[in-house]
Write a protein that holds these residues in place. Structure first.
Motif, PDB file in Angstrom:
ATOM      1  N   GLY A   1      15.812  -3.746  -0.493  1.00 13.22           N
ATOM      2  CA  GLY A   1      15.700  -5.091  -1.053  1.00 13.22           C
ATOM      3  C   GLY A   1      14.285  -5.589  -1.208  1.00 13.22           C
ATOM      4  O   GLY A   1      14.059  -6.602  -1.887  1.00 13.22           O
ATOM      5  N   ASP A   2      13.309  -4.922  -0.602  1.00 13.12           N
ATOM      6  CA  ASP A   2      11.915  -5.292  -0.826  1.00 13.12           C
ATOM      7  C   ASP A   2      11.528  -5.008  -2.272  1.00 13.12           C
ATOM      8  O   ASP A   2      12.097  -4.121  -2.919  1.00 13.12           O
ATOM      9  CB  ASP A   2      10.987  -4.509   0.108  1.00 13.12           C
ATOM     10  CG  ASP A   2      11.057  -4.984   1.557  1.00 13.12           C
ATOM     11  OD1 ASP A   2      11.539  -6.101   1.786  1.00 13.12           O
ATOM     12  OD2 ASP A   2      10.619  -4.221   2.442  1.00 13.12           O
ATOM     13  N   ASP A   3      10.550  -5.741  -2.764  1.00 15.11           N
ATOM     14  CA  ASP A   3      10.025  -5.520  -4.113  1.00 15.11           C
ATOM     15  C   ASP A   3       8.611  -4.973  -4.000  1.00 15.11           C
ATOM     16  O   ASP A   3       7.749  -5.585  -3.349  1.00 15.11           O
ATOM     17  CB  ASP A   3      10.009  -6.824  -4.911  1.00 15.11           C
ATOM     18  CG  ASP A   3      11.404  -7.280  -5.289  1.00 15.11           C
ATOM     19  OD1 ASP A   3      11.953  -6.750  -6.272  1.00 15.11           O
ATOM     20  OD2 ASP A   3      11.957  -8.166  -4.584  1.00 15.11           O
TER      21      ASP A   3
ATOM     22  N   ALA B   1       3.505  10.134  -4.116  1.00 15.56           N
ATOM     23  CA  ALA B   1       4.238   9.900  -2.870  1.00 15.56           C
ATOM     24  C   ALA B   1       4.608   8.431  -2.709  1.00 15.56           C
ATOM     25  O   ALA B   1       5.614   8.112  -2.054  1.00 15.56           O
ATOM     26  CB  ALA B   1       3.408  10.371  -1.677  1.00 15.56           C
ATOM     27  N   MET B   2       3.821   7.532  -3.287  1.00 18.12           N
ATOM     28  CA  MET B   2       4.168   6.107  -3.210  1.00 18.12           C
ATOM     29  C   MET B   2       5.456   5.826  -3.964  1.00 18.12           C
ATOM     30  O   MET B   2       6.352   5.136  -3.466  1.00 18.12           O
ATOM     31  CB  MET B   2       3.030   5.261  -3.764  1.00 18.12           C
ATOM     32  CG  MET B   2       1.821   5.147  -2.858  1.00 18.12           C
ATOM     33  SD  MET B   2       0.676   3.875  -3.446  1.00 18.12           S
ATOM     34  CE  MET B   2      -0.516   3.865  -2.093  1.00 18.12           C
ATOM     35  N   PHE B   3       5.563   6.351  -5.182  1.00 17.69           N
ATOM     36  CA  PHE B   3       6.772   6.135  -5.976  1.00 17.69           C
ATOM     37  C   PHE B   3       7.993   6.740  -5.275  1.00 17.69           C
ATOM     38  O   PHE B   3       9.047   6.106  -5.176  1.00 17.69           O
ATOM     39  CB  PHE B   3       6.605   6.758  -7.362  1.00 17.69           C
ATOM     40  CG  PHE B   3       5.544   6.115  -8.194  1.00 17.69           C
ATOM     41  CD1 PHE B   3       5.822   4.999  -8.963  1.00 17.69           C
ATOM     42  CD2 PHE B   3       4.252   6.632  -8.219  1.00 17.69           C
ATOM     43  CE1 PHE B   3       4.836   4.400  -9.749  1.00 17.69           C
ATOM     44  CE2 PHE B   3       3.264   6.048  -8.997  1.00 17.69           C
ATOM     45  CZ  PHE B   3       3.562   4.928  -9.757  1.00 17.69           C
ATOM     46  N   GLU B   4       7.838   7.971  -4.793  1.00 19.69           N
ATOM     47  CA  GLU B   4       8.955   8.652  -4.135  1.00 19.69           C
ATOM     48  C   GLU B   4       9.428   7.894  -2.902  1.00 19.69           C
ATOM     49  O   GLU B   4      10.632   7.758  -2.662  1.00 19.69           O
ATOM     50  CB  GLU B   4       8.532  10.066  -3.745  1.00 19.69           C
ATOM     51  CG  GLU B   4       8.197  10.959  -4.941  1.00 19.69           C
ATOM     52  CD  GLU B   4       7.444  12.206  -4.529  1.00 19.69           C
ATOM     53  OE1 GLU B   4       7.228  12.399  -3.306  1.00 19.69           O
ATOM     54  OE2 GLU B   4       7.032  12.986  -5.423  1.00 19.69           O
TER      55      GLU B   4
ATOM     56  N   LYS C   1      14.925   2.636  -0.777  1.00 18.37           N
ATOM     57  CA  LYS C   1      15.857   1.760  -1.488  1.00 18.37           C
ATOM     58  C   LYS C   1      15.268   0.374  -1.730  1.00 18.37           C
ATOM     59  O   LYS C   1      15.989  -0.636  -1.750  1.00 18.37           O
ATOM     60  CB  LYS C   1      17.184   1.661  -0.729  1.00 18.37           C
ATOM     61  CG  LYS C   1      17.891   3.005  -0.604  1.00 18.37           C
ATOM     62  CD  LYS C   1      19.227   2.882   0.106  1.00 18.37           C
ATOM     63  CE  LYS C   1      19.907   4.247   0.193  1.00 18.37           C
ATOM     64  NZ  LYS C   1      21.216   4.196   0.886  1.00 18.37           N
ATOM     65  N   ALA C   2      13.947   0.334  -1.886  1.00 15.90           N
ATOM     66  CA  ALA C   2      13.282  -0.893  -2.316  1.00 15.90           C
ATOM     67  C   ALA C   2      13.266  -0.930  -3.843  1.00 15.90           C
ATOM     68  O   ALA C   2      13.509   0.079  -4.511  1.00 15.90           O
ATOM     69  CB  ALA C   2      11.864  -0.946  -1.759  1.00 15.90           C
TER      70      ALA C   2
ATOM     71  N   GLY D   1      13.836  -9.808   0.279  1.00 18.02           N
ATOM     72  CA  GLY D   1      12.891  -8.963   0.996  1.00 18.02           C
ATOM     73  C   GLY D   1      11.440  -9.368   0.796  1.00 18.02           C
ATOM     74  O   GLY D   1      11.124 -10.370   0.152  1.00 18.02           O
ATOM     75  N   GLN D   2      10.555  -8.553   1.348  1.00 19.61           N
ATOM     76  CA  GLN D   2       9.115  -8.758   1.279  1.00 19.61           C
ATOM     77  C   GLN D   2       8.583  -8.251  -0.067  1.00 19.61           C
ATOM     78  O   GLN D   2       9.148  -7.355  -0.692  1.00 19.61           O
ATOM     79  CB  GLN D   2       8.440  -8.013   2.431  1.00 19.61           C
ATOM     80  CG  GLN D   2       6.929  -8.028   2.427  1.00 19.61           C
ATOM     81  CD  GLN D   2       6.365  -9.420   2.678  1.00 19.61           C
ATOM     82  OE1 GLN D   2       6.757 -10.098   3.619  1.00 19.61           O
ATOM     83  NE2 GLN D   2       5.458  -9.848   1.808  1.00 19.61           N
ATOM     84  N   LEU D   3       7.460  -8.804  -0.489  1.00 20.95           N
ATOM     85  CA  LEU D   3       6.805  -8.422  -1.734  1.00 20.95           C
ATOM     86  C   LEU D   3       5.542  -7.619  -1.393  1.00 20.95           C
ATOM     87  O   LEU D   3       4.733  -8.033  -0.551  1.00 20.95           O
ATOM     88  CB  LEU D   3       6.448  -9.674  -2.529  1.00 20.95           C
ATOM     89  CG  LEU D   3       5.906  -9.531  -3.955  1.00 20.95           C
ATOM     90  CD1 LEU D   3       6.862  -8.734  -4.817  1.00 20.95           C
ATOM     91  CD2 LEU D   3       5.673 -10.918  -4.552  1.00 20.95           C
ATOM     92  N   PHE D   4       5.380  -6.449  -2.048  1.00 21.57           N
ATOM     93  CA  PHE D   4       4.241  -5.563  -1.808  1.00 21.57           C
ATOM     94  C   PHE D   4       3.556  -5.224  -3.129  1.00 21.57           C
ATOM     95  O   PHE D   4       4.198  -5.168  -4.183  1.00 21.57           O
ATOM     96  CB  PHE D   4       4.687  -4.240  -1.159  1.00 21.57           C
ATOM     97  CG  PHE D   4       5.249  -4.365   0.221  1.00 21.57           C
ATOM     98  CD1 PHE D   4       4.456  -4.165   1.339  1.00 21.57           C
ATOM     99  CD2 PHE D   4       6.595  -4.666   0.417  1.00 21.57           C
ATOM    100  CE1 PHE D   4       4.972  -4.256   2.621  1.00 21.57           C
ATOM    101  CE2 PHE D   4       7.135  -4.763   1.686  1.00 21.57           C
ATOM    102  CZ  PHE D   4       6.317  -4.560   2.799  1.00 21.57           C
TER     103      PHE D   4
END
Length: 386
Positions: A106-108, A118-121, A127-128, A155-158
């Motif tokens: 649920g995080d964005d 690796a960030m995308f994976e 499941k963000a 969720g949290q925003l990153f």
């Protein structure tokens, strides 16, 4: 003499040592220089073979397993101006384990298109919600932040970016992104693999250059590019984020005493007058090569960094690389899926160990390769290539 590439012979004698000599597609490439010189090794400051670094590795064999790693954790945190740091076997492990610890379903997460794969994976595995942003575009990040901040979220925003994109050499505006993240209640994650140690007056990379040390929430990276040994790290502005690493299944594996001692010795050099001298040489090499290429009508991609990217035509990328490497220097050809299928490119990786003559020779060879493939024969000379 640099080795020629074997191919169809051109009609008539050709003197390839002349600057304006034609090198038809069926010709050969000869240039005087140092055979076997590598522009494919990621050792930006040339510390992997430094006597002090090698001595530290040899002396670490009998040390307590945890002492060097604990000292390195403290050194990394202090170097980055952050309260806590963790170590990992590699930079990729640092990205995956840290993001797994931070992210919840649920995080964005807004991820720059030039970020490490690796960030995308890991975002998808956690499941963000993944939101891609064009590489190096602050405006695109701001639009996405504004839209997501107005929506109801659970969720949290990153925001996750690379300080320097490995496949585009684009430098992120970390200072502006940090301000945007604060404004919209997001956390900023930056991968500093290609700039930490290699850029900035004191080696603190893009954050130092942009005056935002201590303002990035999570700083990730690999030691392998500038510190002479494998290993990864994550440093945290908020100490509770560090604590999340030790919960659940994603706990970082210990770094070996040899690697930790090697990296500590490299830190001593990075944070010294010798380190500043090596960074000046590295930056000078990058500017020298980019200027040579520009003078020859060859466009280098992105911004000046420890590597230079040259885009190639899809159909001739492989033979151009073969022709260049046949003359001596080793370069890395980036192809799909690392980069778009239609846009292969050379990544020419520089070090402080390269001298001006090395750069000049490489630029001359690149010019000759490009001329060999890009020259269109006039109709009345076409018979010479048959």
């Amino acid at each position: 003499m640099l080795r020629p590439i074997s191919s169809l012979a051109a009609k008539g004698p050709v003197d390839p040592t002349r600057d304006n000599a034609p090198i038809p597609l069926g010709g050969t490439l000869h240039r005087p220089g140092r055979s076997g010189l590598s522009f494919a090794t990621q050792d930006y400051l040339g510390l992997a073979s430094h006597p002090a670094v090698r001595a530290a590795a040899l002396s670490a064999a009998g040390q307590n397993r945890s002492a060097p790693a604990l000292a390195l954790q403290t050194r990394v945190a202090a170097f980055l101006g952050l309260p806590r740091a963790a170590l990992f076997p590699s930079g990729t492990d640092a990205i995956r384990m840290t993001l797994h610890a931070l992210l919840r379903p649920g995080d964005d997460v807004i991820v720059d298109a030039g970020a490490n794969s690796a960030m995308f994976e890991t975002v998808l595995a956690a499941k963000a919600h993944l939101h891609r942003s064009p590489s190096g575009s602050v405006e695109a990040v701001e639009r996405r932040l504004s839209r997501l901040a107005r929506q109801r979220r659970s969720g949290q925003l990153f925001v996750a970016v690379s300080a320097i994109s490995a496949h585009g050499s684009k430098i992120a505006d970390l200072a502006e992104l940090a301000s945007l993240a604060r404004t919209h209640g997001a956390l900023l994650i930056a991968d500093v693999t290609h700039d930490l140690g290699a850029m900035g007056q004191t080696g603190r990379g893009v954050m130092e250059i942009q005056g935002c040390l201590g303002r990035v929430d999570v700083v990730l990276g690999s030691f392998a590019k500038s510190f002479g040994a494998p290993g990864g790290f994550a440093a945290f502005r908020i100490p509770s984020h560090y604590d999340l690493l030790h919960l659940g299944q994603w706990r970082p594996a210990p770094l070996s005493p040899v690697n930790a001692s090697t990296i500590l010795a490299a830190f001593d050099i990075v944070d010294s007058p010798e380190g500043r001298r090596r960074r000046r040489i590295l930056h000078g090499n990058a500017l020298r090569l980019r200027n040579h290429l520009m003078a020859d009508g060859i466009r280098a991609m992105g911004h000046p960094s420890p590597f230079v990217l040259v885009r190639l035509p899809l159909l001739t990328a492989l033979p151009r690389t073969a022709l260049l490497e046949s003359a001596g220097p080793a370069v890395r050809l980036l192809q799909a899926p690392a980069v778009p299928t239609h846009a292969p490119r050379w990544r020419i990786q520089l070090t402080a160990e390269h001298g001006p003559a090395d750069i000049d020779d490489l630029a001359e060879l690149i010019r000759d390769v490009m001329r060999a493939f890009d020259r269109q024969p006039s109709p009345h000379r076409a018979w010479e290539l048959v």
